[in-house]
Design a protein around this motif. Sequence first.
Motif, mmCIF file in Angstrom:
data_model
loop_
_atom_site.group_PDB
_atom_site.id
_atom_site.type_symbol
_atom_site.label_atom_id
_atom_site.label_comp_id
_atom_site.label_asym_id
_atom_site.label_seq_id
_atom_site.Cartn_x
_atom_site.Cartn_y
_atom_site.Cartn_z
ATOM 1 N N ILE A 64 1.636 10.128 -5.078
ATOM 2 C CA ILE A 64 1.980 11.190 -4.732
ATOM 3 C C ILE A 64 3.117 11.897 -5.728
ATOM 4 O O ILE A 64 3.252 12.992 -5.980
ATOM 5 N N ASP A 65 4.167 10.975 -6.138
ATOM 6 C CA ASP A 65 5.245 11.186 -6.896
ATOM 7 C C ASP A 65 4.713 11.693 -8.194
ATOM 8 O O ASP A 65 4.936 12.661 -8.666
ATOM 9 N N ALA A 66 3.771 11.021 -8.691
ATOM 10 C CA ALA A 66 3.177 11.248 -10.203
ATOM 11 C C ALA A 66 2.349 12.529 -9.938
ATOM 12 O O ALA A 66 2.488 13.690 -10.750
ATOM 13 N N ALA A 67 1.512 12.561 -8.905
ATOM 14 C CA ALA A 67 0.843 13.948 -8.834
ATOM 15 C C ALA A 67 1.716 15.113 -8.599
ATOM 16 O O ALA A 67 1.666 16.251 -9.161
ATOM 17 N N ALA B 39 0.839 -1.251 -0.149
ATOM 18 C CA ALA B 39 0.049 -0.085 0.027
ATOM 19 C C ALA B 39 0.869 1.220 0.023
ATOM 20 O O ALA B 39 0.842 2.123 -0.625
ATOM 21 N N GLY B 40 1.802 1.137 0.866
ATOM 22 C CA GLY B 40 2.774 2.290 1.020
ATOM 23 C C GLY B 40 3.480 2.841 -0.627
ATOM 24 O O GLY B 40 3.780 3.634 -0.841
ATOM 25 N N ASP B 41 3.617 1.640 -1.206
ATOM 26 C CA ASP B 41 4.141 1.885 -2.384
ATOM 27 C C ASP B 41 3.554 2.697 -3.507
ATOM 28 O O ASP B 41 3.509 3.615 -3.951
ATOM 29 N N THR B 42 2.048 2.123 -3.713
ATOM 30 C CA THR B 42 1.118 2.674 -4.444
ATOM 31 C C THR B 42 0.903 4.061 -4.211
ATOM 32 O O THR B 42 1.064 5.158 -4.804
ATOM 33 N N ARG B 43 0.677 4.440 -2.900
ATOM 34 C CA ARG B 43 0.520 5.814 -2.554
ATOM 35 C C ARG B 43 1.714 6.623 -2.558
ATOM 36 O O ARG B 43 1.434 7.861 -2.986
ATOM 37 N N LYS B 44 2.808 6.259 -2.450
ATOM 38 C CA LYS B 44 3.990 6.955 -2.689
ATOM 39 C C LYS B 44 4.035 7.149 -4.349
ATOM 40 O O LYS B 44 4.504 8.308 -4.614
ATOM 41 N N LYS C 15 4.941 16.243 0.916
ATOM 42 C CA LYS C 15 6.213 15.817 0.398
ATOM 43 C C LYS C 15 7.021 16.989 -0.213
ATOM 44 O O LYS C 15 8.296 16.685 0.089
ATOM 45 N N ARG C 16 6.569 17.961 -0.593
ATOM 46 C CA ARG C 16 7.606 18.920 -1.174
ATOM 47 C C ARG C 16 8.212 19.594 -0.065
ATOM 48 O O ARG C 16 9.498 20.220 0.012
ATOM 49 N N LEU C 17 7.483 19.980 0.978
ATOM 50 C CA LEU C 17 7.989 20.465 2.355
ATOM 51 C C LEU C 17 9.158 19.774 2.918
ATOM 52 O O LEU C 17 10.254 20.177 3.181
#
Lengths: 194, 194
Positions: free
Chosen positions: B11-14, B3-8, B59-61
């Motif tokens: 977020i990266d793609a977004a 789950a953590g992978d997909t979520r990450k 994530k950016r922060l």
Amino acid sequence: MAAGDTRKQIIDAADDLFYGLGFSQTSFADIAAAVNISRGNFYYHFKTKDEILEAVIDKRLADRETLLSRWDETAARPEDRIACFIRIVIANQTKIMAYGCPVGTLTTELSKLDHPAKDKANRIMALFRDWLVRQFEVLGTGALAKDHALHVLGWSQGVATLAQAFKDEAYVQREVDSILAWLDGVRSAAQAAG
Amino acid sequence: MAAGDTRKQIIDAADDLFYGLGFSQTSFADIAAAVNISRGNFYYHFKTKDEILEAVIDKRLADRETLLSRWDETAARPEDRIACFIRIVIANQTKIMAYGCPVGTLTTELSKLDHPAKDKANRIMALFRDWLVRQFEVLGTGALAKDHALHVLGWSQGVATLAQAFKDEAYVQREVDSILAWLDGVRSAAQAAG
DNA sequence: TGGCTAATAGGTCAATTGTCCTAGTCGGGC
DNA sequence: GCCCGACTAGGACAATTGACCTATTAGCCA
């Protein structure tokens, strides 16, 4: 109501909305509501949303040309004209704090959208640049005129972005004072060299 | 896939898409396509689009905090650290010319949308500001530290905006040289006074 | 093996979008 | 008085959007 009137009202309303909300976030319904006409009536004056955008950019170009011409007339010395440009960030402070720079935010948005009209929008930025180049040339900065022009233009964009982010009036004033001092240094150096 | 992978991955793609297209212009379908998952699966990881935005900002922060910490470690003197910040406009030149500054364009867009997350996005800008303030304080500029910090931050925003508009690499380099010279002047003045 | 939960796929939903059409109104010239 | 073009209103249209639901699979634990 004459056709020209409605068309002009649409462009004015779209101009404001594109500035306040951004181009892609502004819908036909928004503009129609602002002008108080039906959505269908819209299609008579503008076939597509892009057509409205082009009209808005044309209007902004014309407005800025008028503004620069007025400065050319009312301010005799080039340093005074450049100072007029610098001070617009104070004159338009309230709007800039709310929506940023109308020129910078539009070019940025259209660039991200890869919109066909992005080059046209860039022309507003280029208009200011070229005008500033001419002023620095008259000031006698020679080959540095273009560098100085871009420096002042970039300065205005940076101040507008931070003004919107932090809403700090004192910061804007400090930056204006600071760049006016820089301008005076450029002027005296140019006059010493000339 | 955990789950953590997909979520990450989401977020990266977004993160990339929000930068390249803008937040409001990026759709769920865009992100889903980039991650190669079904649109429905999305809802399992994020309830709303705003939730993704918040995760991206977080994530950016975190990314920027890491970056600044690294500079704190690798560069001993404050003037060298500030120079690291200044030079990111060169390091990221290609992306900046295409999409502008990721921090500046997001804060501008969210501000226009009057989006609930705009304050959070502003925190990235504030993160840089506060870090710069600390560097100038260590440099010994005293009460001027905040002014100098905002000056450098605004400079970076202006350079990014014009770089995107005019795609002029030489301009960026000139501005970097120019502000580095300014920084050196500030440093020597501070050390003469201290 | 059986069962439970995390994870995924695929589809539905109402709302909004830009675009486009048609019916109608208004006013000035013949 | 009639007509014709300029102008307007209101809605239809397909496409896209964010949001939401349900059925199914995958993986692990007992």
